[in-house]
Write an enzyme that holds these catalytic residues in place. Sequence first.
Site, PDB file in Angstrom:
ATOM      1  N   CYS A 172       3.018  -1.105 -16.992  1.00 34.41           N
ATOM      2  CA  CYS A 172       1.986  -1.660 -16.114  1.00 34.41           C
ATOM      3  C   CYS A 172       0.637  -1.286 -16.690  1.00 34.41           C
ATOM      4  O   CYS A 172       0.501  -0.272 -17.360  1.00 34.41           O
ATOM      5  CB  CYS A 172       2.157  -1.067 -14.728  1.00 34.41           C
ATOM      6  SG  CYS A 172       0.779  -1.383 -13.653  1.00 34.41           S
ATOM      7  N   ARG A 206      -4.239 -11.575  -6.473  1.00 36.63           N
ATOM      8  CA  ARG A 206      -3.098 -10.796  -5.954  1.00 36.63           C
ATOM      9  C   ARG A 206      -3.490 -10.049  -4.686  1.00 36.63           C
ATOM     10  O   ARG A 206      -2.645  -9.818  -3.826  1.00 36.63           O
ATOM     11  CB  ARG A 206      -2.645  -9.770  -7.006  1.00 36.63           C
ATOM     12  CG  ARG A 206      -1.903 -10.382  -8.180  1.00 36.63           C
ATOM     13  CD  ARG A 206      -1.357  -9.294  -9.079  1.00 36.63           C
ATOM     14  NE  ARG A 206      -0.840  -8.223  -8.248  1.00 36.63           N
ATOM     15  CZ  ARG A 206      -0.873  -6.931  -8.558  1.00 36.63           C
ATOM     16  NH1 ARG A 206      -1.378  -6.546  -9.699  1.00 36.63           N
ATOM     17  NH2 ARG A 206      -0.378  -6.034  -7.746  1.00 36.63           N
ATOM     18  N   LYS A 209      -2.840  -5.548   2.345  1.00 35.67           N
ATOM     19  CA  LYS A 209      -1.786  -5.913   1.385  1.00 35.67           C
ATOM     20  C   LYS A 209      -0.762  -4.785   1.216  1.00 35.67           C
ATOM     21  O   LYS A 209       0.438  -5.016   1.278  1.00 35.67           O
ATOM     22  CB  LYS A 209      -2.431  -6.217   0.019  1.00 35.67           C
ATOM     23  CG  LYS A 209      -1.435  -6.333  -1.112  1.00 35.67           C
ATOM     24  CD  LYS A 209      -2.101  -6.629  -2.426  1.00 35.67           C
ATOM     25  CE  LYS A 209      -2.471  -5.426  -3.245  1.00 35.67           C
ATOM     26  NZ  LYS A 209      -1.346  -4.743  -3.910  1.00 35.67           N
ATOM     27  N   ASN A 210      -1.263  -3.566   1.013  1.00 38.44           N
ATOM     28  CA  ASN A 210      -0.343  -2.470   0.701  1.00 38.44           C
ATOM     29  C   ASN A 210       0.458  -1.990   1.905  1.00 38.44           C
ATOM     30  O   ASN A 210       1.415  -1.240   1.756  1.00 38.44           O
ATOM     31  CB  ASN A 210      -1.100  -1.301   0.062  1.00 38.44           C
ATOM     32  CG  ASN A 210      -1.489  -1.618  -1.368  1.00 38.44           C
ATOM     33  OD1 ASN A 210      -1.100  -2.653  -1.914  1.00 38.44           O
ATOM     34  ND2 ASN A 210      -2.271  -0.742  -1.977  1.00 38.44           N
ATOM     35  N   ARG A 232       3.797   4.346 -14.772  1.00 41.72           N
ATOM     36  CA  ARG A 232       4.319   4.200 -13.413  1.00 41.72           C
ATOM     37  C   ARG A 232       5.841   4.276 -13.327  1.00 41.72           C
ATOM     38  O   ARG A 232       6.516   3.283 -13.060  1.00 41.72           O
ATOM     39  CB  ARG A 232       3.810   2.898 -12.791  1.00 41.72           C
ATOM     40  CG  ARG A 232       2.314   2.906 -12.614  1.00 41.72           C
ATOM     41  CD  ARG A 232       1.809   1.635 -12.007  1.00 41.72           C
ATOM     42  NE  ARG A 232       1.713   1.703 -10.562  1.00 41.72           N
ATOM     43  CZ  ARG A 232       1.077   0.802  -9.830  1.00 41.72           C
ATOM     44  NH1 ARG A 232       0.515  -0.225 -10.397  1.00 41.72           N
ATOM     45  NH2 ARG A 232       1.022   0.915  -8.525  1.00 41.72           N
ATOM     46  N   ASP A 259      -7.644   3.359  -5.591  1.00 43.04           N
ATOM     47  CA  ASP A 259      -7.917   1.917  -5.529  1.00 43.04           C
ATOM     48  C   ASP A 259      -9.395   1.603  -5.280  1.00 43.04           C
ATOM     49  O   ASP A 259      -9.776   0.427  -5.256  1.00 43.04           O
ATOM     50  CB  ASP A 259      -7.056   1.258  -4.435  1.00 43.04           C
ATOM     51  CG  ASP A 259      -5.607   1.086  -4.885  1.00 43.04           C
ATOM     52  OD1 ASP A 259      -5.316   1.353  -6.059  1.00 43.04           O
ATOM     53  OD2 ASP A 259      -4.775   0.689  -4.049  1.00 43.04           O
TER      54      ASP A 259
HETATM   55  C1  UD1 Z   1       0.646   2.323  -4.270  1.00 37.13           C
HETATM   56  C2  UD1 Z   1      -0.284   1.149  -4.073  1.00 37.13           C
HETATM   57  C3  UD1 Z   1      -1.393   1.153  -5.123  1.00 37.13           C
HETATM   58  C4  UD1 Z   1      -2.108   2.503  -5.133  1.00 37.13           C
HETATM   59  C5  UD1 Z   1      -1.110   3.655  -5.243  1.00 37.13           C
HETATM   60  C6  UD1 Z   1      -1.764   5.025  -5.106  1.00 37.13           C
HETATM   61  C7  UD1 Z   1       1.154  -0.520  -3.081  1.00 37.13           C
HETATM   62  C8  UD1 Z   1       1.869  -1.808  -3.230  1.00 37.13           C
HETATM   63  N1  UD1 Z   1       0.482  -0.077  -4.163  1.00 37.13           N
HETATM   64  O1  UD1 Z   1       1.259   2.155  -5.553  1.00 37.13           O
HETATM   65  O2  UD1 Z   1      -2.315   0.111  -4.825  1.00 37.13           O
HETATM   66  O3  UD1 Z   1      -2.990   2.558  -6.222  1.00 37.13           O
HETATM   67  O4  UD1 Z   1      -0.102   3.541  -4.222  1.00 37.13           O
HETATM   68  O5  UD1 Z   1      -2.478   5.122  -3.926  1.00 37.13           O
HETATM   69  O6  UD1 Z   1       1.161   0.086  -2.029  1.00 37.13           O
HETATM   70  N2  UD1 Z   1       5.036   8.226  -9.765  1.00 37.13           N
HETATM   71  C9  UD1 Z   1       6.032   8.909 -10.455  1.00 37.13           C
HETATM   72  N3  UD1 Z   1       7.335   8.638 -10.149  1.00 37.13           N
HETATM   73  C10 UD1 Z   1       7.692   7.734  -9.178  1.00 37.13           C
HETATM   74  C11 UD1 Z   1       6.666   7.061  -8.470  1.00 37.13           C
HETATM   75  C12 UD1 Z   1       5.354   7.330  -8.781  1.00 37.13           C
HETATM   76  O7  UD1 Z   1       5.744   9.721 -11.328  1.00 37.13           O
HETATM   77  O8  UD1 Z   1       8.889   7.555  -8.941  1.00 37.13           O
HETATM   78  C13 UD1 Z   1       3.609   8.480 -10.106  1.00 37.13           C
HETATM   79  C14 UD1 Z   1       2.937   7.213 -10.656  1.00 37.13           C
HETATM   80  O9  UD1 Z   1       3.185   7.056 -12.023  1.00 37.13           O
HETATM   81  C15 UD1 Z   1       1.477   7.481 -10.355  1.00 37.13           C
HETATM   82  C16 UD1 Z   1       1.540   8.282  -9.061  1.00 37.13           C
HETATM   83  O10 UD1 Z   1       2.881   8.758  -8.939  1.00 37.13           O
HETATM   84  O11 UD1 Z   1       0.887   8.243 -11.362  1.00 37.13           O
HETATM   85  C17 UD1 Z   1       1.190   7.471  -7.825  1.00 37.13           C
HETATM   86  O12 UD1 Z   1       2.057   6.393  -7.690  1.00 37.13           O
HETATM   87  P1  UD1 Z   1       2.531   5.824  -6.274  1.00 37.13           P
HETATM   88  O13 UD1 Z   1       1.911   6.628  -5.182  1.00 37.13           O
HETATM   89  O14 UD1 Z   1       4.011   5.703  -6.308  1.00 37.13           O
HETATM   90  O15 UD1 Z   1       1.871   4.386  -6.293  1.00 37.13           O
HETATM   91  P2  UD1 Z   1       2.549   3.013  -5.952  1.00 37.13           P
HETATM   92  O16 UD1 Z   1       3.431   3.154  -4.762  1.00 37.13           O
HETATM   93  O17 UD1 Z   1       3.102   2.406  -7.192  1.00 37.13           O
END
Ligand code: UD1
Length: 420
Positions: free
Chosen positions: A117, A398, A22-23, A122, A306
């Site tokens: 969320c 999902r 999925k990811n 996030r 995850d």
């Molecule tokens: C993706 C995965 C999710 C997984 C996560 C971490 C998908 C669709 N989802 O989520 O299943 O749990 O990676 O492996 O691929 N952050 C910031 N600023 C930003 C972006 C992120 O501070 O602009 C922080 C987030 O709040 C969080 C951390 O970084 O604490 C990790 O987030 P991120 O790696 O971005 O996860 P996702 O891409 O949302």
Amino acid sequence: MEKLVITGGNRLSGAIKISGAKNALLPIIAASILGKTPSILQEIPDLEDVRTISEVLHELGLTVRREEPDTLVIDSSSISKCEAPYELVRKMRASFLVMGSLLGRCGQAKISLPGGCAIGTRPIDLHLKGFEALGAEIVLGHGYIEARAPQGLTGARIYLDFPSVGATENIMMAASTAKGQTILENPAEEPEIVDLATYLNTMGARIRGAGTNVIKIEGVAELRGATHTVIPDRIEAGTYMVAAAITGGDIRLDNVLVEHLKPVIAKLKEAGVTVDEDINGVRVRSSGKLKPVDIKTLPYPGFPTDMQSQFMSLMAVTAGTSVVTETVFENRFMHVDELKRMGAHIKIEGRTAVIEGVGKLTGCPVKATDLRAGAALVLAGLVADGQTEVGCIHHIDRGYDNLVGKFRTLGADIVRTPTG
Ligand code: UD1
């Protein structure tokens, strides 16, 4: 509304095939926006999140057609809109992944703010910082984020304060057609990043270093569609591996890339589970007598956040004390209260959970609070005394393709029924 009813106690055995990730697929579908000819994507799981991102593309004027058994054909030859609406972004935060490719393809993008969320606030600051570095102007207002680059984007050196998966993907997509070179430092190194880079490169992009701590992108004038087979879902595989461990089972999983699961396999082995790897999959066996293990979630190649909740279910029934530390997300212990209702002994202190294994969990009605929390409750239900009813299963839909069918193939007593 439906729920899952699980009668615990069955030892799992048999073989199943793991679905496409999925990811990896969500950003790959988003990246298809950049192609000026159709793309064909293979090993597509049947998931609600895939339907949601397909709807986003449909809103933008692209055609997305599912062909049996597991192919998606995306015609991106024309785009009529550069705006992703609230209803879809609210439903799935990852809809925000279309921003980078819309910016690259149309020079503008307007996306509803993803909002809060269940697993933490996030933020998206790193995505926006990346777009700005590439020369986009960001305007916030009326619940939307608009990014504009009427003259196109320009390559830049970008350092990510945290290796965010989504920000790395969005920046890679936007930079693929920017003028000149982009150097992305401290990017995420997840296998899903490598799969996206492979897809973009097949479309004509020039990306090197995906999967390491520096990604270099030479912008190209335009991209075409491509045919791509998505990597296997390492989190789905990990979830079934824990299912074998928790039930004292013996199962085989096909379509698994074990190198993507090193930290999960290491922790299972540390707990006393036997994992035999071969070229196409794994066999996971457990005597049911396990040892407690400590886990700390980290960006890849660390232990995946995850898989944290599923391991917590396993440790909840493993004699002794285990400690789980969540460093990636704040507030990702929502499954703990539900596991406690089933008789688990877990104490939370900040980002750490201390688990005292109990001899037995007892079945009761529980609610999935997010996707992986839902998976953890299903796993707990497999070993609990009596019946466990898992509600709010739209979270599970999902991200788990045919969960009931796969668990039933392995001998679990699990059914999906209407609530109330
Ligand atoms: C993706 C995965 C999710 C997984 C996560 C971490 C998908 C669709 N989802 O989520 O299943 O749990 O990676 O492996 O691929 N952050 C910031 N600023 C930003 C972006 C992120 O501070 O602009 C922080 C987030 O709040 C969080 C951390 O970084 O604490 C990790 O987030 P991120 O790696 O971005 O996860 P996702 O891409 O949302």
